[in-house]
Design a protein around this motif. Structure first.
Motif, PDB file in Angstrom:
ATOM      1  N   LEU A  38      -7.209   3.429   4.114  1.00 33.38           N
ATOM      2  CA  LEU A  38      -6.015   2.641   4.390  1.00 33.38           C
ATOM      3  C   LEU A  38      -5.737   2.621   5.888  1.00 33.38           C
ATOM      4  O   LEU A  38      -5.989   3.600   6.591  1.00 33.38           O
ATOM      5  CB  LEU A  38      -4.804   3.219   3.645  1.00 33.38           C
ATOM      6  CG  LEU A  38      -4.901   3.250   2.115  1.00 33.38           C
ATOM      7  CD1 LEU A  38      -3.614   3.810   1.531  1.00 33.38           C
ATOM      8  CD2 LEU A  38      -5.175   1.860   1.559  1.00 33.38           C
ATOM      9  N   ARG A  39      -5.229   1.482   6.349  1.00 36.61           N
ATOM     10  CA  ARG A  39      -4.752   1.359   7.722  1.00 36.61           C
ATOM     11  C   ARG A  39      -3.345   0.796   7.696  1.00 36.61           C
ATOM     12  O   ARG A  39      -2.959   0.136   6.736  1.00 36.61           O
ATOM     13  CB  ARG A  39      -5.700   0.446   8.535  1.00 36.61           C
ATOM     14  CG  ARG A  39      -7.069   1.078   8.764  1.00 36.61           C
ATOM     15  CD  ARG A  39      -8.041   0.119   9.443  1.00 36.61           C
ATOM     16  NE  ARG A  39      -8.568  -0.858   8.499  1.00 36.61           N
ATOM     17  CZ  ARG A  39      -8.491  -2.180   8.664  1.00 36.61           C
ATOM     18  NH1 ARG A  39      -7.871  -2.665   9.734  1.00 36.61           N
ATOM     19  NH2 ARG A  39      -9.017  -3.003   7.791  1.00 36.61           N
ATOM     20  N   TYR A  40      -2.583   1.059   8.757  1.00 32.57           N
ATOM     21  CA  TYR A  40      -1.159   0.734   8.734  1.00 32.57           C
ATOM     22  C   TYR A  40      -0.732   0.004  10.004  1.00 32.57           C
ATOM     23  O   TYR A  40      -1.390   0.098  11.046  1.00 32.57           O
ATOM     24  CB  TYR A  40      -0.327   2.019   8.589  1.00 32.57           C
ATOM     25  CG  TYR A  40      -0.722   2.877   7.416  1.00 32.57           C
ATOM     26  CD1 TYR A  40      -0.176   2.660   6.160  1.00 32.57           C
ATOM     27  CD2 TYR A  40      -1.663   3.901   7.553  1.00 32.57           C
ATOM     28  CE1 TYR A  40      -0.540   3.437   5.073  1.00 32.57           C
ATOM     29  CE2 TYR A  40      -2.033   4.681   6.475  1.00 32.57           C
ATOM     30  CZ  TYR A  40      -1.474   4.445   5.235  1.00 32.57           C
ATOM     31  OH  TYR A  40      -1.839   5.212   4.171  1.00 32.57           O
ATOM     32  N   TRP A  41       0.414  -0.687   9.913  1.00 31.02           N
ATOM     33  CA  TRP A  41       0.999  -1.314  11.083  1.00 31.02           C
ATOM     34  C   TRP A  41       1.407  -0.252  12.097  1.00 31.02           C
ATOM     35  O   TRP A  41       1.909   0.800  11.740  1.00 31.02           O
ATOM     36  CB  TRP A  41       2.222  -2.154  10.697  1.00 31.02           C
ATOM     37  CG  TRP A  41       1.880  -3.369   9.900  1.00 31.02           C
ATOM     38  CD1 TRP A  41       2.020  -3.532   8.548  1.00 31.02           C
ATOM     39  CD2 TRP A  41       1.298  -4.583  10.392  1.00 31.02           C
ATOM     40  NE1 TRP A  41       1.564  -4.773   8.164  1.00 31.02           N
ATOM     41  CE2 TRP A  41       1.127  -5.441   9.282  1.00 31.02           C
ATOM     42  CE3 TRP A  41       0.913  -5.031  11.653  1.00 31.02           C
ATOM     43  CZ2 TRP A  41       0.583  -6.716   9.398  1.00 31.02           C
ATOM     44  CZ3 TRP A  41       0.372  -6.308  11.775  1.00 31.02           C
ATOM     45  CH2 TRP A  41       0.210  -7.132  10.663  1.00 31.02           C
ATOM     46  N   GLU A  42       1.180  -0.533  13.370  1.00 26.96           N
ATOM     47  CA  GLU A  42       1.514   0.380  14.462  1.00 26.96           C
ATOM     48  C   GLU A  42       0.840   1.736  14.277  1.00 26.96           C
ATOM     49  O   GLU A  42       1.372   2.781  14.636  1.00 26.96           O
ATOM     50  CB  GLU A  42       3.030   0.570  14.581  1.00 26.96           C
ATOM     51  CG  GLU A  42       3.772  -0.733  14.864  1.00 26.96           C
ATOM     52  CD  GLU A  42       5.256  -0.516  14.934  1.00 26.96           C
ATOM     53  OE1 GLU A  42       5.718   0.619  14.725  1.00 26.96           O
ATOM     54  OE2 GLU A  42       5.966  -1.503  15.203  1.00 26.96           O
ATOM     55  N   PHE A  43      -0.347   1.698  13.700  1.00 25.58           N
ATOM     56  CA  PHE A  43      -1.126   2.918  13.459  1.00 25.58           C
ATOM     57  C   PHE A  43      -1.957   3.210  14.695  1.00 25.58           C
ATOM     58  O   PHE A  43      -2.772   2.401  15.116  1.00 25.58           O
ATOM     59  CB  PHE A  43      -2.023   2.694  12.236  1.00 25.58           C
ATOM     60  CG  PHE A  43      -3.001   3.795  11.971  1.00 25.58           C
ATOM     61  CD1 PHE A  43      -2.563   5.085  11.727  1.00 25.58           C
ATOM     62  CD2 PHE A  43      -4.367   3.543  11.952  1.00 25.58           C
ATOM     63  CE1 PHE A  43      -3.482   6.100  11.460  1.00 25.58           C
ATOM     64  CE2 PHE A  43      -5.277   4.543  11.686  1.00 25.58           C
ATOM     65  CZ  PHE A  43      -4.820   5.824  11.449  1.00 25.58           C
ATOM     66  N   SER A  44      -1.724   4.376  15.312  1.00 26.56           N
ATOM     67  CA  SER A  44      -2.375   4.664  16.587  1.00 26.56           C
ATOM     68  C   SER A  44      -3.881   4.866  16.441  1.00 26.56           C
ATOM     69  O   SER A  44      -4.657   4.476  17.300  1.00 26.56           O
ATOM     70  CB  SER A  44      -1.758   5.909  17.223  1.00 26.56           C
ATOM     71  OG  SER A  44      -2.066   7.072  16.467  1.00 26.56           O
ATOM     72  N   GLY A  45      -4.311   5.471  15.360  1.00 26.51           N
ATOM     73  CA  GLY A  45      -5.732   5.763  15.209  1.00 26.51           C
ATOM     74  C   GLY A  45      -6.212   6.869  16.134  1.00 26.51           C
ATOM     75  O   GLY A  45      -7.407   7.043  16.322  1.00 26.51           O
TER      76      GLY A  45
END
Length: 408
Positions: free
Chosen positions: A130-137
Motif C-alpha cells: 500500500l502507498r498513501y497520500w503525502e507518504f514520505s517513503g
C-alpha cells in the motif's frame, strides 16, 4: 510449405498451457491478449493470477494513469475498477491462487472486499503493498545523511497505515504472504490458522499491539522469514522447526532474535553493528550462507565493538557463501577478521564484498581476508562511491519498497 509458415503454433497450444504462460505476465498484459484473435478472447479469464500495480504516485493530485481522466477521483476509480474486474472476470472453476497488488490509497471498504473474495478461495500467495497520500517513503534507517534520518516512522504516518484485514490470516491454503506498509492487527483468537504458511515477508509494518510474536508463534511450517524496517520489533523468538532462511533488514530497535530451528541455512542481517546478545541460533554450523550489511560509519569504532559480528562469523564454521558490506572503507575488514576468525572461512566458495577502496590499506585488508580462503571459487567486488543524501534518503519516493538500504 506456405500453410505451415502461417500456422499459429502458440494459439494451437491447449488452454492449460496458455494459462501457465500468461500467469507470468501482469494482469494488464494478460488481458490485452484478448484482442489478438477469437481464440484468445477468453483465455486470460482462466489465468489464476491477479497482478496489478497502481500507476499513481501521489506527487500531483492531478496525476493521471491516462489522458481520458481529468480528476484525482476519476483516476482512482480507473484502477479500483480494474482490480475489481480482474477478480470478478475469472472463468467458472478458475480460483485465484496468486494475488499481487501495489495500490495507492485504495478505498478501505473496497480493499476489504478484494481481500475477502480472494481469501475465501484457495489462494496460495498474497502480496499487497500500500502507498498513501503525502507518504514520505523515507527509509527507516538512523544512519542516513539527512537531518531527519531515523529508525522510526514519521509522526504523520502513525495513524495513516491501514490495519491488516483479518481474513488475511484465515486462508487455509496460503503459503506465501508479503505485506508492505500496513498496521498489524490480528483477529482475537488467531489459533493455528497459518499452519500452511511457508514464506512471510513484513516490510514497514506498524505493530502498536506487539502482535508480531503472536503471529510468528502461529506459523509452525515457516521456512523463509524476512522482516524489513519494522521499528516495533525488539525481541522475537521464531519457533518454527522448518525455518531455513531468515533476514532482518534495518530493524534497528531489535535487541534479541532467537531462532530455534536447527535447519537454518541462510542468515541476512542489515543494520548497525550487532550487539552481543542480538542473535541466538540453535545450530550455527548449519548456516551455509551469511550476509552482513553494516549501515553505520565504522571509522570511529573500537576493535572491541566488532567482536559480536566477528564471533557470529566464526561460529558459522561451514560457511560456503559470505557477503560483507562495510562503510566507509574495506580497512575495517581487519577488525572483522582477526586470526581466530579466519579458520571459519576454510569452506568458503563465494565471497562478495561491498566497500570503498581509498588507499593501500584497503587492498591489504582484502589480501588478509583472502589469505586462508583456499577453496574460494568466486570473488565479487562492488565498489561503492562516496555517500550522498540522495543515495540514503528517498524523500517523497513513492516507488520505494523498503528492500534495500545500502550505501551504494
Amino acid at each position: 510449405m506456405k500453410n505451415q509458415r502461417r500456422k499459429d503454433r502458440l494459439s494451437a497450444l491447449p488452454d492449460e498451457m496458455l494459462h501457465c504462460i500468461l500467469s507470468h505476465l501482469s494482469s494488464d498484459k494478460a488481458g490485452r491478449t484478448s484482442s489478438l484473435s477469437r481464440r484468445w478472447h477468453h483465455v486470460h479469464s482462466g489465468v489464476p493470477v491477479v497482478d496489478l500495480v497502481d500507476p499513481k504516485s501521489g506527487r500531483n493530485k492531478y496525476e493521471l494513469p491516462d489522458h481520458n481522466c481529468r480528476t484525482r477521483y476519476e483516476a482512482k476509480v480507473c484502477f479500483d475498477q480494474k482490480v475489481t474486474g480482474a477478480i470478478l472476470c475469472k472463468a467458472a472453476g478458475t480460483p485465484i491462487r496468486t494475488f499481487r497488488l501495489d495500490a495507492f490509497s485504495p478505498p478501505r471498504g473496497l480493499l476489504d472486499q478484494w481481500i475477502i473474495i480472494v481469501s475465501s478461495g484457495v489462494v496460495e500467495e498474497i502480496d499487497i503493498k500500500l502507498r498513501y497520500w503525502e507518504f514520505s517513503g523515507r527509509r527507516l534507517c538512523p544512519f542516513g545523511s539527512s537531518h531527519n534520518a531515523s529508525a522510526d516512522f514519521d509522526k504523520c504516518d502513525n495513524k495513516r497505515y491501514v490495519k491488516t484485514q483479518h481474513h488475511l490470516f484465515g486462508c487455509p491454503a496460503l503459503r506465501r504472504l508479503r505485506l508492505t506498509n500496513w498496521t498489524l492487527d490480528l483477529p482475537p483468537p488467531l489459533g493455528a490458522v497459518m499452519s500452511s504458511l511457508e514464506t512471510l515477508c513484513l516490510a514497514r509494518i506498524m505493530d502498536p499491539k506487539d502482535q508480531l510474536q503472536q503471529l510468528l508463534a502461529n506459523c509452525p511450517r515457516l521456512t523463509d522469514l524476512t522482516l524489513q524496517e519494522c521499528p516495533s520489533l525488539k525481541k522475537i523468538t521464531v519457533t518454527s522447526a522448518h525455518l531455513r532462511s531468515f533476514a532482518m533488514i534495518c530493524c534497528h530497535n531489535a535487541t534479541r532474535v532467537k531462532l530455534t530451528s536447527s535447519c537454518l541455512q541462510s542468515l541476512h542481517y542489515q543494520g548497525d553493528l550487532p550487539r552481543k546478545s542480538l542473535f541466538k541460533l540453535a545450530n550455527h554450523a548449519g548456516v551455509a550462507a551469511l550476509k552482513i550489511e553494516i549501515c553505520e560509519d565504522l571509522s570511529e569504532k573500537e576493535p572491541a565493538e566488532f567482536v559480536p559480528a566477528t564471533k557470529l562469523i566464526r561460529r558459522c564454521t561451514e560457511l560456503a557463501y559470505l557477503h560483507l558490506s562495510l562503510y566507509p572503507s574495506m580497512a575495517h575488514c581487519c577488525s572483522f577478521f582477526s586470526t581466530d576468525a579466519v579458520p571459519s572461512l576454510q569452506h568458503l566458495r563465494q565471497l562478495v564484498l561491498e566497500c570503498c577502496f581509498w588507499d593501500d590499506q584497503d587492498v591489504q585488508s582484502v589480501a588478509l581476508l583472502l589469505r586462508d580462503t583456499h577453496n574460494l571459487e568466486v570473488l565479487s567486488l562492488f565498489l561503492l562511491g562516496p555517500e550522498s543524501e540522495s543515495d540514503t534518503e528517498h524523500e517523497d519516493d513513492d516507488d520505494y519498497d523498503g528492500v534495500d538500504c545500502t550505501k551504494a
